[in-house]
Design a protein around this motif. Structure first.
Motif, PDB file in Angstrom:
ATOM      1  N   VAL B  69       0.855  -1.182   0.000  1.00 27.59           N
ATOM      2  CA  VAL B  69       0.000   0.000   0.000  1.00 27.59           C
ATOM      3  C   VAL B  69       0.891   1.233   0.000  1.00 27.59           C
ATOM      4  O   VAL B  69       1.715   1.408   0.894  1.00 27.59           O
ATOM      5  CB  VAL B  69      -0.903   0.032   1.247  1.00 27.59           C
ATOM      6  N   LEU B  70       0.748   2.065  -1.016  1.00 28.57           N
ATOM      7  CA  LEU B  70       1.447   3.342  -0.997  1.00 28.57           C
ATOM      8  C   LEU B  70       0.597   4.273  -0.146  1.00 28.57           C
ATOM      9  O   LEU B  70      -0.486   4.677  -0.553  1.00 28.57           O
ATOM     10  CB  LEU B  70       1.553   3.906  -2.409  1.00 28.57           C
ATOM     11  N   ASN B  71       1.085   4.593   1.037  1.00 24.70           N
ATOM     12  CA  ASN B  71       0.283   5.367   1.973  1.00 24.70           C
ATOM     13  C   ASN B  71       0.373   6.856   1.658  1.00 24.70           C
ATOM     14  O   ASN B  71       1.320   7.525   2.046  1.00 24.70           O
ATOM     15  CB  ASN B  71       0.782   5.082   3.390  1.00 24.70           C
ATOM     16  N   PHE B  72      -0.649   7.365   0.976  1.00 22.06           N
ATOM     17  CA  PHE B  72      -0.642   8.784   0.623  1.00 22.06           C
ATOM     18  C   PHE B  72      -0.733   9.673   1.857  1.00 22.06           C
ATOM     19  O   PHE B  72      -0.348  10.831   1.821  1.00 22.06           O
ATOM     20  CB  PHE B  72      -1.807   9.103  -0.318  1.00 22.06           C
ATOM     21  N   ALA B  73      -1.277   9.136   2.940  1.00 17.95           N
ATOM     22  CA  ALA B  73      -1.442   9.953   4.141  1.00 17.95           C
ATOM     23  C   ALA B  73      -0.137  10.078   4.916  1.00 17.95           C
ATOM     24  O   ALA B  73      -0.094  10.723   5.962  1.00 17.95           O
ATOM     25  CB  ALA B  73      -2.530   9.360   5.027  1.00 17.95           C
ATOM     26  N   HIS B  74       0.929   9.465   4.392  1.00 14.86           N
ATOM     27  CA  HIS B  74       2.201   9.488   5.115  1.00 14.86           C
ATOM     28  C   HIS B  74       2.659  10.922   5.401  1.00 14.86           C
ATOM     29  O   HIS B  74       3.032  11.250   6.535  1.00 14.86           O
ATOM     30  CB  HIS B  74       3.271   8.756   4.292  1.00 14.86           C
ATOM     31  N   GLY B  75       2.615  11.759   4.379  1.00 16.07           N
ATOM     32  CA  GLY B  75       3.044  13.144   4.560  1.00 16.07           C
ATOM     33  C   GLY B  75       2.161  13.872   5.558  1.00 16.07           C
ATOM     34  O   GLY B  75       2.650  14.653   6.381  1.00 16.07           O
ATOM     35  N   SER B  76       0.859  13.602   5.520  1.00 18.80           N
ATOM     36  CA  SER B  76      -0.054  14.260   6.458  1.00 18.80           C
ATOM     37  C   SER B  76       0.269  13.846   7.890  1.00 18.80           C
ATOM     38  O   SER B  76       0.166  14.656   8.813  1.00 18.80           O
ATOM     39  CB  SER B  76      -1.497  13.892   6.145  1.00 18.80           C
ATOM     40  N   LEU B  77       0.665  12.578   8.074  1.00 23.00           N
ATOM     41  CA  LEU B  77       1.032  12.133   9.419  1.00 23.00           C
ATOM     42  C   LEU B  77       2.306  12.838   9.879  1.00 23.00           C
ATOM     43  O   LEU B  77       2.434  13.186  11.056  1.00 23.00           O
ATOM     44  CB  LEU B  77       1.220  10.608   9.433  1.00 23.00           C
ATOM     45  N   THR B  78       3.238  13.068   8.945  1.00 18.34           N
ATOM     46  CA  THR B  78       4.440  13.842   9.284  1.00 18.34           C
ATOM     47  C   THR B  78       4.049  15.242   9.750  1.00 18.34           C
ATOM     48  O   THR B  78       4.557  15.751  10.751  1.00 18.34           O
ATOM     49  CB  THR B  78       5.362  13.939   8.055  1.00 18.34           C
ATOM     50  N   MET B  79       3.102  15.827   9.013  1.00 19.41           N
ATOM     51  CA  MET B  79       2.643  17.177   9.357  1.00 19.41           C
ATOM     52  C   MET B  79       1.979  17.179  10.734  1.00 19.41           C
ATOM     53  O   MET B  79       2.254  18.050  11.572  1.00 19.41           O
ATOM     54  CB  MET B  79       1.678  17.624   8.253  1.00 19.41           C
ATOM     55  N   ILE B  80       1.138  16.168  11.000  1.00 26.35           N
ATOM     56  CA  ILE B  80       0.499  16.071  12.313  1.00 26.35           C
ATOM     57  C   ILE B  80       1.557  15.905  13.398  1.00 26.35           C
ATOM     58  O   ILE B  80       1.499  16.532  14.456  1.00 26.35           O
ATOM     59  CB  ILE B  80      -0.507  14.891  12.329  1.00 26.35           C
ATOM     60  N   GLY B  81       2.573  15.079  13.117  1.00 26.47           N
ATOM     61  CA  GLY B  81       3.662  14.871  14.066  1.00 26.47           C
ATOM     62  C   GLY B  81       4.386  16.169  14.381  1.00 26.47           C
ATOM     63  O   GLY B  81       4.740  16.438  15.534  1.00 26.47           O
ATOM     64  N   ALA B  82       4.587  16.993  13.356  1.00 31.95           N
ATOM     65  CA  ALA B  82       5.282  18.264  13.569  1.00 31.95           C
ATOM     66  C   ALA B  82       4.500  19.142  14.539  1.00 31.95           C
ATOM     67  O   ALA B  82       5.070  19.744  15.460  1.00 31.95           O
ATOM     68  CB  ALA B  82       5.486  18.973  12.238  1.00 31.95           C
ATOM     69  N   TYR B  83       3.175  19.190  14.356  1.00 34.94           N
ATOM     70  CA  TYR B  83       2.369  20.034  15.249  1.00 34.94           C
ATOM     71  C   TYR B  83       2.299  19.450  16.661  1.00 34.94           C
ATOM     72  O   TYR B  83       2.401  20.182  17.647  1.00 34.94           O
ATOM     73  CB  TYR B  83       0.970  20.233  14.663  1.00 34.94           C
ATOM     74  N   GLY B 272       1.522  22.774   4.726  1.00 33.01           N
ATOM     75  CA  GLY B 272       2.162  22.397   3.470  1.00 33.01           C
ATOM     76  C   GLY B 272       3.251  21.340   3.626  1.00 33.01           C
ATOM     77  O   GLY B 272       3.672  20.745   2.635  1.00 33.01           O
ATOM     78  N   LEU B 273       3.701  21.120   4.860  1.00 27.54           N
ATOM     79  CA  LEU B 273       4.766  20.136   5.092  1.00 27.54           C
ATOM     80  C   LEU B 273       4.364  18.757   4.577  1.00 27.54           C
ATOM     81  O   LEU B 273       5.209  17.985   4.116  1.00 27.54           O
ATOM     82  CB  LEU B 273       5.073  20.067   6.599  1.00 27.54           C
ATOM     83  N   GLY B 274       3.056  18.450   4.645  1.00 27.65           N
ATOM     84  CA  GLY B 274       2.582  17.129   4.250  1.00 27.65           C
ATOM     85  C   GLY B 274       2.960  16.764   2.824  1.00 27.65           C
ATOM     86  O   GLY B 274       3.582  15.734   2.589  1.00 27.65           O
ATOM     87  N   VAL B 275       2.604  17.631   1.870  1.00 30.16           N
ATOM     88  CA  VAL B 275       2.875  17.334   0.457  1.00 30.16           C
ATOM     89  C   VAL B 275       4.382  17.332   0.198  1.00 30.16           C
ATOM     90  O   VAL B 275       4.912  16.479  -0.512  1.00 30.16           O
ATOM     91  CB  VAL B 275       2.198  18.372  -0.455  1.00 30.16           C
ATOM     92  N   GLU B 276       5.049  18.334   0.811  1.00 27.99           N
ATOM     93  CA  GLU B 276       6.489  18.487   0.610  1.00 27.99           C
ATOM     94  C   GLU B 276       7.226  17.186   0.952  1.00 27.99           C
ATOM     95  O   GLU B 276       8.062  16.718   0.181  1.00 27.99           O
ATOM     96  CB  GLU B 276       6.939  19.615   1.539  1.00 27.99           C
ATOM     97  N   THR B 277       6.895  16.604   2.093  1.00 29.60           N
ATOM     98  CA  THR B 277       7.613  15.400   2.514  1.00 29.60           C
ATOM     99  C   THR B 277       7.089  14.155   1.807  1.00 29.60           C
ATOM    100  O   THR B 277       7.853  13.224   1.573  1.00 29.60           O
ATOM    101  CB  THR B 277       7.486  15.202   4.032  1.00 29.60           C
ATOM    102  N   LEU B 278       5.805  14.154   1.466  1.00 29.56           N
ATOM    103  CA  LEU B 278       5.235  12.965   0.825  1.00 29.56           C
ATOM    104  C   LEU B 278       5.954  12.647  -0.480  1.00 29.56           C
ATOM    105  O   LEU B 278       6.330  11.495  -0.740  1.00 29.56           O
ATOM    106  CB  LEU B 278       3.741  13.185   0.554  1.00 29.56           C
ATOM    107  N   LEU B 279       6.160  13.685  -1.295  1.00 29.94           N
ATOM    108  CA  LEU B 279       6.771  13.443  -2.605  1.00 29.94           C
ATOM    109  C   LEU B 279       8.191  12.914  -2.445  1.00 29.94           C
ATOM    110  O   LEU B 279       8.610  11.994  -3.150  1.00 29.94           O
ATOM    111  CB  LEU B 279       6.751  14.725  -3.439  1.00 29.94           C
ATOM    112  N   ILE B 280       8.945  13.468  -1.494  1.00 33.77           N
ATOM    113  CA  ILE B 280      10.315  12.990  -1.269  1.00 33.77           C
ATOM    114  C   ILE B 280      10.289  11.535  -0.810  1.00 33.77           C
ATOM    115  O   ILE B 280      11.068  10.698  -1.282  1.00 33.77           O
ATOM    116  CB  ILE B 280      11.029  13.868  -0.232  1.00 33.77           C
TER     117      ILE B 280
END
Lengths: 454, 353
Positions: B69-83, B272-280
């Motif tokens: 499963v390519l988890n598209f929500a991965h970046g969003s979880l990074t963003m949530i983690g940052a907050y 915006g951190l979510g998309v930024e990190t997701l693509l990387i």
């Protein structure tokens, strides 16, 4: 005793194996009828085949006029204006719907998820704006959108052949990712290319050049060549003496609508041709399709190129109507994602479903938008004392411009519970294509009710 | 003489025009690469980026490797983690807290956020993804995509309640970064302490994940499951439970990366951190190859070096095209997939894709 229409339904569904045969028989009947009836018979059989298409087209065609009438209604006009999308939004539904359909054309039918599809949309859009601003060699001075859209489409075909030559060596997630990679390269490039405009991150816009749809120098009336655009564009007060005023949005709606309609029928024709059957075969079982003797690579490349062409056409319409393009509404990953959402909600692999998905999405977005949306309506309608309580804050927090939240929730629910989407579910309920089965159903109900039992 | 001047004047617009269309490179600047300080500069930048990229991608690689499963929500979880990390750090530390204590609290925040989001990820797996395992893999990917939209809006709602600007970096949270992680000099190269700190965290994450995969029974199940899920099941391994654990741990790792990026001046906590990190993360995992954690580590290193080189070329005016670092990351993806369609360390036909 009369046979109730319902009792015939299970029998029909039980005999699903025979459906193909009966379809063939129906086609034979239609041919026989057209032979017997001459040209009139042919017309009649075409009409019979496309009853649902015609109904949908008529609904779309009367939309701008109906909208004006409905919002002018005395008591419920204001509420209706809130609920149903403006004609301006409907123009966006049309061109973005075309993009979503082109996405469905490749992804839904061959099963190859084109995650970089926004690149082709962007190529079409940027070509229109750049060449109208005189920045594309050999294309200066052309202000006909149709010509530019064809050029953009051809460019997109070239791009698709390059991307496809590399990407179709892969499948599944890897295909999706490598197309995404190409699109992101293009996205980053266009965002930093200062040839586009002085601030490429904000995109580029047209000056005062009119954008005309129509074939230049052809047509019995000057009205055959109209300018589209939200603010600058043709308008026809008291159109042809009918008493109807056509605003710039209405004119754009019809002009864009004609292009989208032609594109839809072209795609629909391809899907229903033997070529389309091979596309579906690739989705169902590519190895078997290859074993039968089809060179699937060429079929995939062809389908990809065609879908890129229509995506670029949609992009050109976007540019023409908005008179501007920006990286975030063309090349961005989330543009592809919006098309994917629409295709899933409408029905993946149903072509027309994608358009209805976009319609749903844009209606919801307008309903919850910051200007003239539900939040503002409630604010004006509810009493001051109610708004001072938590209700006022709640409206701002949960309804003001929060369409993304609800689209997301609806999308998740669709993935979980309605995986076939709106049109796909309708089709499996009816046991075939809506365009074919609905008229049959209606026919059966009518004969069941009117003719009594036999 | 005047003829030459006139010719030059005539050519000037043409050259300028060409310059505008194609971002020309000043390749002469590349000779500076032989300078040891330059190399050290690039190296320091590269290891910092390696730390960031490998932390961002580790969780995605685990989930993708086992479940496909390519988890598209991965970046969003990074963003949530940052907050979440920012909020925790703001409650833990004040102006007066010493640097050592702040860093200790940082690791506490890291552990807490990891635990919270791991549990959250497990709940998502059980509640939303488990019901659709029998469908084609596309649907699981689509589902995580829907989560992106929902997470982003929910975060925006919470931020609005808390009066935090969602679209710009959260500076108060970044302000908890101790002075020891600020500017300092290593052998004549000015750098930030946070960059080396990120490299250390990245290596710790790699070591911990490695230990998890090779030394725990769950790791064994995961490796067996990604090799051949049916066989693993036949041998009595509850693959479904490992799915839940892996999805949870993967989500936790994503959030952990977010806590780290909250301190990084190049990223910072924003929606915006979510998309930024997701693509990387996508690029690193795909380049590394499906189901190979080793591949992810190597790919993170490659992408980091290429990115550091490109950034150096941009900063030193070797190239004037400002999108270059971003661009080369995706060029690496395309290039590797052209040469090796299954990724660097991927095995073909694993996971049924």
């Amino acid at each position: 005793m009369a046979i109730s229409p319902d009792s015939s339904v299970p029998a029909d569904e039980g005999a699903s194996a025979a459906t193909a045969d009966s379809d063939a028989a129906a086609e034979r009947d239609a041919t026989a009828e057209s032979d017997a009836g001459g040209p009139l018979g042919t017309v009649r059989s075409i009409v019979a085949d496309h009853v649902v298409h015609i109904a949908v087209i008529v609904l779309f065609a009367i939309y701008p006029l109906a909208y004006t009438q409905m919002v002018a209604l005395p008591v419920i006009g204001e509420e209706l204006a809130l609920l149903i999308p403006r004609t301006r939004t409907m123009v966006a539904v049309l061109y973005f719907g075309l993009f979503a359909m082109s996405f469905d054309f490749i992804s839904g039918y061959t099963g190859y998820l084109s995650f970089g599809h926004s690149m082709f949309y962007g190529i079409g859009g940027y070509l229109v704006v750049l060449s109208m601003n005189g920045k594309v060699p050999f294309l200066g001075g052309i202000d006909s959108l149709l010509v530019l859209v064809l050029v953009g489409g051809s460019l997109a075909i070239v791009a698709a052949l390059i991307v496809g030559a590399v990407s179709f060596r892969l499948s599944g997630v890897y295909f999706a990712m490598v197309t995404l990679g190409f699109a992101e390269v293009a996205h980053v490039f266009i965002r930093n290319w200062d040839y586009v405009s002085s601030n490429p991150r904000d995109g580029a816009s047209l000056g005062n050049n009119p954008v005309s749809v129509g074939i230049p120098g052809w047509g019995p009336l000057p009205e055959w060549n109209v300018d589209i655009g939200r603010i600058i564009g043709s308008e026809f007060p008291n159109f042809l003496g009918t008493g109807f005023d056509l605003s710039t949005s209405d004119v754009s709606f019809y002009a864009v609508g004609v292009v989208v309609l032609v594109s839809y029928f072209a795609m629909q024709r391809i899907i229903h041709s033997p070529y389309g059957k091979v596309m579906i075969a690739i989705r169902e079982n590519e190895e078997r399709a290859r074993a039968v003797g089809y060179n699937t690579f060429y079929y995939k490349m062809g389908a990809f190129a065609m879908s890129a062409f229509f995506a670029a056409v949609a992009g050109g319409l976007l540019a023409g109507f908005n008179r501007s393009v920006a990286p975030e509404n063309t090349f961005d990953l989330f543009v592809t994602a919006d098309a994917l959402l629409a295709a899933i909600i409408g029905g993946f692999g149903t072509l027309a479903g994608a358009l209805f998905g976009v319609l749903f999405q844009n209606t919801l977005e307008e309903f919850l938008s910051t200007e003239d949306g539900l939040a503002q309506y409630l604010r004006e309608t509810l009493s001051e004392s109610t708004l001072d309580t938590f209700v006022g804050d709640g409206i701002d927090l949960l309804l003001n411009g929060r369409a993304g939240l609800y689209v997301g929730i609806v999308f998740i629910l669709f993935v979980l519970y309605v995986p076939e989407g709106i049109l796909g579910t309708l089709r499996s309920r009816l046991g075939g294509k809506v365009a074919r089965k609905l008229p049959e159903r209606i026919q059966r109900y009518r004969s069941g009710g009117g003719g009594g039992g036999s | 003489m005047t003829g030459i001047v006139a010719l030059e004047a005539a050519l000037q617009p043409a050259v300028a025009g060409l310059d505008a269309i194609v971002p020309l490179a000043n390749l002469g600047g590349l000779t500076e690469l032989a300078d040891p300080t330059t190399l050290l500069d690039i190296f320091l930048n590269a290891i910092s980026k390696f730390g960031v990229y490998v932390t961002i991608a580790a969780g995605l690689s685990l989930i993708f490797g086992l479940m496909g499963v390519l988890n598209f929500a991965h970046g969003s979880l990074t963003m949530i983690g940052a907050y979440l990390g920012g909020a925790l750090m703001l409650t833990f530390v004040s102006e007066a807290t010493s640097d050592v204590v702040t860093i200790a609290f940082f690791f506490l925040a890291l552990a807490l956020v990891f635990a919270i989001v791991t549990a959250f990820g497990a709940v998502i797996e059980i509640g939303l993804i488990r019901p659709i395992y029998d469908r084609p893999p596309l649907f699981q990917i689509l589902l995580t995509f829907g989560l992106v939209l929902v997470f982003e809006e929910v975060v925006r709602i919470v931020l609005e309640i808390q009066d935090i600007q969602p679209n710009v970096d959260w500076t108060e949270a970044a302000g908890t970064r101790p002075d020891v992680l600020g500017f300092h000099e290593i052998l004549g190269v000015t750098t930030r302490g946070i960059y080396q700190f990120e490299a250390v965290v990245g290596i710790l994450v790699v070591a911990a994940t490695w230990w998890f995969l090779t030394r725990t029974s769950y790791g064994l199940h995961i490796r067996a499951g990604s090799e051949d899920a049916e066989m693993a099941q036949a041998l009595g391994i509850d693959v479904r439970r490992s799915f839940t654990v892996v999805f949870g741990v993967g989500a936790g790792l994503a959030a952990l990366a977010g806590v780290m990026l909250m301190w990084d001046p190049r990223y910072g906590a924003s929606v915006g951190l979510g998309v930024e990190t997701l693509l990387i993360a996508f690029v690193v995992v795909i380049v590394g190859g499906l189901g190979s954690f080793k591949g992810t580590v190597v790919a993170a290193a490659i992408v980091a070096v290429v990115d550091a080189l490109a950034s150096w070329m941009l900063v030193n005016d070797v190239v004037t095209f400002s999108g270059l670092p971003e661009l080369v990351i995706f060029l690496v993806l395309v290039g590797v997939l052209v040469v090796r369609p299954q990724g660097l360390f991927g095995v073909e036909e694993v996971g049924g894709h």
